[in-house]
Enzyme design. Structure first.
Site, PDB file in Angstrom:
ATOM      1  N   GLU A  51      -4.139   1.479  -6.055  1.00  0.00           N
ATOM      2  CA  GLU A  51      -3.264   0.375  -6.450  1.00  0.00           C
ATOM      3  C   GLU A  51      -3.364   0.142  -7.945  1.00  0.00           C
ATOM      4  O   GLU A  51      -4.469  -0.077  -8.469  1.00  0.00           O
ATOM      5  CB  GLU A  51      -3.667  -0.898  -5.690  1.00  0.00           C
ATOM      6  CG  GLU A  51      -2.595  -1.943  -5.623  1.00  0.00           C
ATOM      7  CD  GLU A  51      -1.370  -1.490  -4.843  1.00  0.00           C
ATOM      8  OE1 GLU A  51      -0.378  -1.114  -5.491  1.00  0.00           O
ATOM      9  OE2 GLU A  51      -1.415  -1.505  -3.600  1.00  0.00           O
ATOM     10  N   CYS A  60       0.869  -1.172   0.000  1.00  0.00           N
ATOM     11  CA  CYS A  60       0.000   0.000   0.000  1.00  0.00           C
ATOM     12  C   CYS A  60       0.906   1.221   0.000  1.00  0.00           C
ATOM     13  O   CYS A  60       1.561   1.515   0.998  1.00  0.00           O
ATOM     14  CB  CYS A  60      -0.901   0.002   1.230  1.00  0.00           C
ATOM     15  SG  CYS A  60      -1.961   1.470   1.350  1.00  0.00           S
TER      16      CYS A  60
END
Length: 209
Positions: A107, A2
């Protein structure tokens, strides 16, 4: 991993979730952040000497035992499978877990968020580094886990999300048995109620570095 997330929720929407005193000036200077990057200050919820506190910490963990932080790579993520063993993270895992409010994470060109757009908690650990001259730096990183069915098509890892009602046990000091009870929170979370939308949609487009 992340490496980007957002917190665009209004402060009045966050306040019911936050516990303890706020950082000085936060109510006057808070503003939505559609793109939060490593190295920037993050809003975190933690316990300090057993009392809940809201504070800021830099994204990129600096272990307390480091003598000279200059030029040192600071991890932004810690793998949940090994966080209890790695020297950089194990003390923080035992004593300094935190919650990081977010309303989406980014992402591979996608924005992942709850269907109801509500904020949620990313799982983190934090550290306090003290320099020889008295300098103090609080830093943190985000825990990651194996991807669920929503994330697996785009990435091999995803952030750990702490569900509502699990905040207190996540933050509280715990012995070995207590920490083992937290391990279920580190498993891939249920993707029901979440969505994955491409960032090239006009209403979702965010500046990418």
């Amino acid at each position: 991993m992340c490496g980007r997330y957002s917190l665009t929720s209004r402060l009045d929407a966050l306040l019911p979730r936050l516990r303890g005193p706020l950082p000085e000036g936060l109510e006057h200077h808070y503003s939505p952040r559609p793109l939060i990057r490593p190295g920037e200050p993050l809003l975190i919820q933690r316990l300090e000497q057993g009392s809940p506190q809201v504070d800021l910490a830099l994204w990129g963990l600096l272990p307390a035992w480091v003598r000279d932080p200059r030029g040192l790579a600071r991890p932004i993520n810690a793998r949940s499978e090994t966080v209890a063993e790695k020297p950089s993270f194990r003390a923080a895992w035992r004593h300094r877990r935190c919650l990081i409010p977010a309303d989406a994470f980014l992402e591979k060109g996608f924005r992942i968020a709850r269907l109801d757009a509500a904020p949620f908690w990313l799982a983190g650990v934090w550290e306090r580094w003290l320099g020889a001259d008295g300098e103090q730096l609080d830093s943190c990183c985000v825990l990651t886990t194996e991807p669920n069915a929503l994330i697996a098509p785009i990435h091999g890892r995803m952030p750990v999300v702490i569900p509502e009602a699990a905040e207190a046990p996540w933050l509280e000091a715990a012995d070995g048995a207590g920490r083992r009870r937290l391990l279920s929170l580190l498993e891939p979370w249920d993707p029901a109620g979440w969505q994955r939308l491409p960032l090239d949609q006009p209403q979702l487009a965010l500046p990418m570095p």
